[in-house]
Design an enzyme around this catalytic site. Structure first.
Site, PDB file in Angstrom:
ATOM      1  N   ASP A  22      -9.018  10.662 -18.063  1.00  0.00           N
ATOM      2  CA  ASP A  22      -7.630  10.637 -18.517  1.00  0.00           C
ATOM      3  C   ASP A  22      -6.764  10.254 -17.317  1.00  0.00           C
ATOM      4  O   ASP A  22      -6.482  11.081 -16.453  1.00  0.00           O
ATOM      5  CB  ASP A  22      -7.203  12.017 -19.049  1.00  0.00           C
ATOM      6  CG  ASP A  22      -5.728  11.992 -19.463  1.00  0.00           C
ATOM      7  OD1 ASP A  22      -5.238  12.997 -20.021  1.00  0.00           O
ATOM      8  OD2 ASP A  22      -5.059  10.958 -19.216  1.00  0.00           O
ATOM      9  N   ASP A  94      -0.059  15.090 -21.586  1.00  0.00           N
ATOM     10  CA  ASP A  94      -0.338  14.998 -20.146  1.00  0.00           C
ATOM     11  C   ASP A  94      -0.844  16.302 -19.565  1.00  0.00           C
ATOM     12  O   ASP A  94      -0.351  16.762 -18.538  1.00  0.00           O
ATOM     13  CB  ASP A  94       0.928  14.551 -19.401  1.00  0.00           C
ATOM     14  CG  ASP A  94       1.172  13.056 -19.594  1.00  0.00           C
ATOM     15  OD1 ASP A  94       0.893  12.588 -20.710  1.00  0.00           O
ATOM     16  OD2 ASP A  94       1.602  12.373 -18.673  1.00  0.00           O
ATOM     17  N   HIS A 137       6.496  22.874 -16.740  1.00  0.00           N
ATOM     18  CA  HIS A 137       6.607  22.060 -17.956  1.00  0.00           C
ATOM     19  C   HIS A 137       6.173  22.812 -19.209  1.00  0.00           C
ATOM     20  O   HIS A 137       6.486  22.378 -20.319  1.00  0.00           O
ATOM     21  CB  HIS A 137       5.745  20.795 -17.848  1.00  0.00           C
ATOM     22  CG  HIS A 137       6.167  19.889 -16.752  1.00  0.00           C
ATOM     23  ND1 HIS A 137       7.421  19.327 -16.667  1.00  0.00           N
ATOM     24  CD2 HIS A 137       5.501  19.475 -15.643  1.00  0.00           C
ATOM     25  CE1 HIS A 137       7.494  18.578 -15.584  1.00  0.00           C
ATOM     26  NE2 HIS A 137       6.356  18.656 -14.943  1.00  0.00           N
ATOM     27  N   HIS A 176       9.591  16.429 -10.754  1.00  0.00           N
ATOM     28  CA  HIS A 176       9.666  16.303 -12.221  1.00  0.00           C
ATOM     29  C   HIS A 176      10.612  17.372 -12.762  1.00  0.00           C
ATOM     30  O   HIS A 176      10.779  18.429 -12.160  1.00  0.00           O
ATOM     31  CB  HIS A 176       8.286  16.517 -12.851  1.00  0.00           C
ATOM     32  CG  HIS A 176       7.261  15.523 -12.448  1.00  0.00           C
ATOM     33  ND1 HIS A 176       6.415  15.714 -11.371  1.00  0.00           N
ATOM     34  CD2 HIS A 176       6.947  14.303 -12.948  1.00  0.00           C
ATOM     35  CE1 HIS A 176       5.620  14.661 -11.236  1.00  0.00           C
ATOM     36  NE2 HIS A 176       5.915  13.794 -12.173  1.00  0.00           N
ATOM     37  N   ASP A 267       5.665  17.095  -4.806  1.00  0.00           N
ATOM     38  CA  ASP A 267       5.571  15.674  -5.173  1.00  0.00           C
ATOM     39  C   ASP A 267       6.907  14.980  -4.925  1.00  0.00           C
ATOM     40  O   ASP A 267       7.052  13.789  -5.162  1.00  0.00           O
ATOM     41  CB  ASP A 267       5.118  15.510  -6.632  1.00  0.00           C
ATOM     42  CG  ASP A 267       5.797  16.503  -7.568  1.00  0.00           C
ATOM     43  OD1 ASP A 267       5.296  16.691  -8.694  1.00  0.00           O
ATOM     44  OD2 ASP A 267       6.834  17.096  -7.183  1.00  0.00           O
ATOM     45  N   TYR A 307       0.735  15.713  -5.046  1.00  0.00           N
ATOM     46  CA  TYR A 307      -0.522  15.022  -5.325  1.00  0.00           C
ATOM     47  C   TYR A 307      -1.030  14.178  -4.172  1.00  0.00           C
ATOM     48  O   TYR A 307      -2.154  13.680  -4.220  1.00  0.00           O
ATOM     49  CB  TYR A 307      -0.354  14.184  -6.603  1.00  0.00           C
ATOM     50  CG  TYR A 307       0.143  15.061  -7.706  1.00  0.00           C
ATOM     51  CD1 TYR A 307       1.494  15.109  -8.043  1.00  0.00           C
ATOM     52  CD2 TYR A 307      -0.709  15.971  -8.326  1.00  0.00           C
ATOM     53  CE1 TYR A 307       1.969  15.987  -8.998  1.00  0.00           C
ATOM     54  CE2 TYR A 307      -0.243  16.867  -9.274  1.00  0.00           C
ATOM     55  CZ  TYR A 307       1.089  16.869  -9.612  1.00  0.00           C
ATOM     56  OH  TYR A 307       1.570  17.764 -10.535  1.00  0.00           O
TER      57      TYR A 307
HETATM   58  N1  LIG Z   1       1.113   8.967 -13.366  1.00  0.00           N
HETATM   59  C1  LIG Z   1       0.512  10.000 -14.153  1.00  0.00           C
HETATM   60  C2  LIG Z   1       1.478  10.448 -15.249  1.00  0.00           C
HETATM   61  C3  LIG Z   1       1.572  11.936 -15.201  1.00  0.00           C
HETATM   62  N2  LIG Z   1       2.604  12.429 -16.089  1.00  0.00           N
HETATM   63  C4  LIG Z   1       2.605  13.896 -16.084  1.00  0.00           C
HETATM   64  C5  LIG Z   1       3.129  14.407 -14.766  1.00  0.00           C
HETATM   65  C6  LIG Z   1       3.038  15.919 -14.720  1.00  0.00           C
HETATM   66  C7  LIG Z   1       3.713  16.470 -13.483  1.00  0.00           C
HETATM   67  C8  LIG Z   1       3.399  17.926 -13.301  1.00  0.00           C
HETATM   68  C9  LIG Z   1       4.235  18.584 -12.172  1.00  0.00           C
HETATM   69  O1  LIG Z   1       4.031  17.933 -10.932  1.00  0.00           O
HETATM   70  O2  LIG Z   1       5.617  18.518 -12.459  1.00  0.00           O
HETATM   71  C10 LIG Z   1       3.813  20.036 -12.047  1.00  0.00           C
HETATM   72  F1  LIG Z   1       4.593  20.625 -11.138  1.00  0.00           F
HETATM   73  F2  LIG Z   1       3.942  20.670 -13.191  1.00  0.00           F
HETATM   74  F3  LIG Z   1       2.553  20.108 -11.639  1.00  0.00           F
HETATM   75 ZN   LIG Z   2       5.954  17.509 -10.381  1.00  0.00          ZN
END
Ligand SMILES: NCCCNCCCCCC(O)(O)C(F)(F)F
Ligand SMILES: [Zn+2]
Length: 666
Positions: A22, A94, A137, A176, A267, A307
């Site tokens: 994924d 996600d 989230h 995010h 991030d 990340y």
């Molecule tokens: N390019 C990959 C697309 C990813 N789309 C979802 C991103 C989720 C972010 C999670 C986060 O970093 O906000 C948390 F803090 F919750 F871990």
């Molecule tokens: Zn994040």
């Protein structure tokens, strides 16, 4: 005074991962925790922390935020086959499930609760929990964005219910939007949720209309939800600081929380494939520091995203070092915020203006914003699902964060004989007085054979040299003649070619002829309008009610002194309290605490020798103890705000970090 920084980590939370292909989820890997913890070990930070064990959140804890049906559904996942797990995952966005993720999600939430318990019961002052799965989230009945239970939201409800906390500030610096937190508290005035997030006019995940700056909360919660959208990538340190100075901190001090929770996602740092921002890991040292004089220092950080394993580990260490009280690194060469960040600051301040007295004079929405509102509606139809493209953020490089060494002596004091040396401080005398000092200071000293004035001044100059060579972190000096001592410090710093920021709280104007050479910059608080304009390095701040006006001073410190100070980037901060000023002890301590973010905490506090009662509180803050809370602030005087705005307008062309509005030209 409470001390100690909790570290909550358990390797059990590394024992789940993505079991199928994924692209959206593959960045959320167990190594995120192991590299962070290993970096803390390598930097000797684990040994300096109080290790607090995790615990599993109970059903009751989880039901503070989530529905029973959601909890029951998640409880089934440990017994699912791979196919069942994949099918169960399909219903959410996600995120992925794993036989062990429910156990880890209980530990992640339980870790946040352990942190709250230890801080609220005074076993530690502050702390951070390194957890996965993240939380911000996840919603009442849905997993989302790698999150299963909303760790920080559960912690906020838990703090209110179990510890009687009345006001919780949640600062979400993850890149995010924590929509799960927003939904949980949007009508709750006891929880102020602040989030900045990559948005790109709703093109960036999770692409929610309600992540924009005009979603300020609902009903009684109006004004207690603050969204700062980043409509471009590449945001830098100065953009983040600008939002803290002109949006978060003024509101946070007005709100006066009992507890600060941080959705500490990294991030938002350079190199991260999700954020694609350019802020460097050392910025988190400053963001953490700027929160530590709120809520009597009760700050609980809980890991969310991050990340890029290199910048994540560095950012985690920067955050822990500040929680532990280490001097912040120099905020080097900050220019002003970019145009897009300025627009966001401008829009957020005008959207929040009706709810916060510190913003009551903020500018109205820029006209372009009103017009583009329609254009955005049109774009809605055109928005196409962004194809998942590989981010080549791997080859982005940045300098290692600077070493942050704590000098062996934290706080040195020069006090008259009758005054005791406060616990934790070290009395300082100049062992090698400079025989020529009298000569050098003859232009300042009224009569150069005033021996004890001379000995105090030689201690003062020697103390400055010990600070500049990082043998001593900061200092407190009581003198007979404050003005003369101040001139002596200014002259000596200049002779060492060190840049000094002087913050002088007085009531009357003071006799000082600052050379406009940029080696020194003075912010002078007084109750008298200063008529002479002394150029860009002398900044008179006039408060009608003088320095007894708590909200006036705090408004000026957060919105003017901090931006100026960070942009000027001094080697030394000199805090001068004139005998005639009527500043409250707590505000004085806040000033000392907040300004320690500058000059690697080389702060020199100068007061008159009869201010014996202020020695202990001032020393306490210099030693790194949080300044006391000021209580919810009411609005500053209108004419003071107008005077401050005029001052900002005058200065912001030189000091661009003072800007709060985007020029209308678009
Ligand atoms: N390019 C990959 C697309 C990813 N789309 C979802 C991103 C989720 C972010 C999670 C986060 O970093 O906000 C948390 F803090 F919750 F871990
Ligand atoms: Zn994040």
């Amino acid at each position: 005074m409470q001390t100690g920084t909790a570290l909550i980590y358990d390797e059990e939370m590394t024992k789940y991962k993505l079991l199928w292909v994924d692209p959206a989820c593959k960045i959320e890997v167990p190594e995120r925790l192991t590299v962070s913890h290993e970096a803390l070990v390598k930097n000797g930070l684990v040994d300096r922390c109080v290790s607090v064990p995790v615990r599993e959140a109970t059903d009751a804890d989880i039901l503070l935020v989530h529905s029973e049906e959601y909890l029951e559904a998640v409880k089934k996942t440990p017994f699912m086959t791979l196919e069942d797990l994949m099918e169960f995952t399909q219903q959410y966005g996600d995120v992925y499930f794993h036989p062990n993720i429910y156990h880890c999600a209980k530990l992640a939430a339980g870790a946040a609760l352990q942190l709250v318990d230890n801080v609220m019961t005074g076993k530690v002052r502050n702390g951070m929990a390194l957890v996965r799965p993240p939380g911000h989230h996840s919603m009442r009945s849905a997993a989302n964005g790698f999150c299963v239970f909303n760790n920080v939201s559960i912690a906020a409800q838990y703090a209110k219910q179990k510890h009687g906390v009345e006001r919780v500030l949640i600062v979400d610096w993850d890149v995010h939007h924590g929509q799960g937190v927003q939904y949980c508290f949007e009508d709750d005035p006891s929880v102020l949720y602040f989030s900045w997030h990559r948005y790109e006019h709703q093109k960036f995940w999770p692409q929610l209309r309600e992540s924009d700056y005009d979603c300020v909360g609902k009903a009684k919660g109006a004004g207690f939800n603050i969204n700062v959208p980043w409509n471009k990538v590449g945001m830098q340190n100065t953009d983040y600081l600008s939002v803290f100075f002109h949006v978060l901190l003024p509101v946070a001090y007005e709100f006066c929380p009992d507890l600060v929770l941080v959705c500490a996602g990294f991030d938002a740092a350079i190199g991260d494939p999700e954020g694609e921002m350019c802020a460097t890991p050392d910025i988190f040292a400053h963001l953490t520091h700027l929160l530590m004089n709120l809520a009597d220092g009760k700050v609980c950080a809980v890991l969310e995203g991050g990340y890029n394993l290199t910048s994540l580990a560095q950012s985690v260490c920067q955050t822990f070092q500040t929680l532990l009280g280490d001097p912040t690194p120099l905020p080097v060469n900050l220019d002003g915020p970019c145009q897009s960040a300025l627009e966001s600051v401008h829009c957020v301040r005008s959207a929040q203006k009706p709810y916060w007295s510190c913003l009551k004079h903020a500018a109205d929405l820029p006209t372009f914003e009103l017009s583009t509102k329609r254009i955005k509606v049109v774009e809605e139809e055109e928005r196409t699902e962004k194809v998942e493209e590989e981010k080549n953020t791997e080859e982005i490089v940045w300098p290692d964060p600077p070493k942050r060494v704590s000098p062996c002596v934290r706080t040195a004091v020069v006090l008259p004989d009758g005054v005791d040396c406060p616990d934790g401080c070290k009395r300082f005398t100049d062992l090698h007085p400079d025989p020529l000092l009298g000569k050098k200071l003859e232009n300042i000293l009224k009569d150069s054979n005033d021996s004890d004035a001379l000995s105090t001044l030689s201690s003062l100059t020697a103390l400055i040299e010990k600070m500049e060579t990082n043998k001593i972190c900061n200092g407190l000096v009581l003198v007979r003649d404050v003005s003369m001592a101040m001139m002596c410090v200014v002259q000596h710093a200049a002779s060492l070619n060190k840049r000094a920021l002087i913050v002088c709280v007085a009531n009357e104007a003071i006799p000082i002829d600052l050379t406009d050479d940029g080696k020194t910059i003075m912010v002078h608080f007084s109750s008298k309008e200063s008529e002479e304009q002394k150029g860009k390095y002398y900044i008179p701040v006039c408060l009608k009610k003088g320095c007894s006006d708590t909200s006036g001073i705090m408004q000026a410190v957060l919105g003017l002194v901090l931006p100026l100070g960070y942009q000027y980037n001094p080697d030394l901060v000199l805090l001068v309290r004139m005998p005639d000023c009527r500043i409250s002890e707590s505000v004085w301590q806040q000033l000392i605490g907040i300004l320690q973010g500058l000059a690697q905490e080389h702060t020199l506090v100068l007061m008159q020798e009869n201010e014996k009662a202020s020695v202990t509180p001032s020393a306490s803050t210099l030693l790194g103890n949080p300044a006391p809370r000021l209580g919810p602030l009411q609005g500053p005087q209108s004419d003071d705000v107008e005077a401050l705005e005029r001052l900002r307008q005058k200065l912001q062309s030189d000091w661009t970090l003072l800007q709060t509005t985007a020029p209308d030209s678009r």
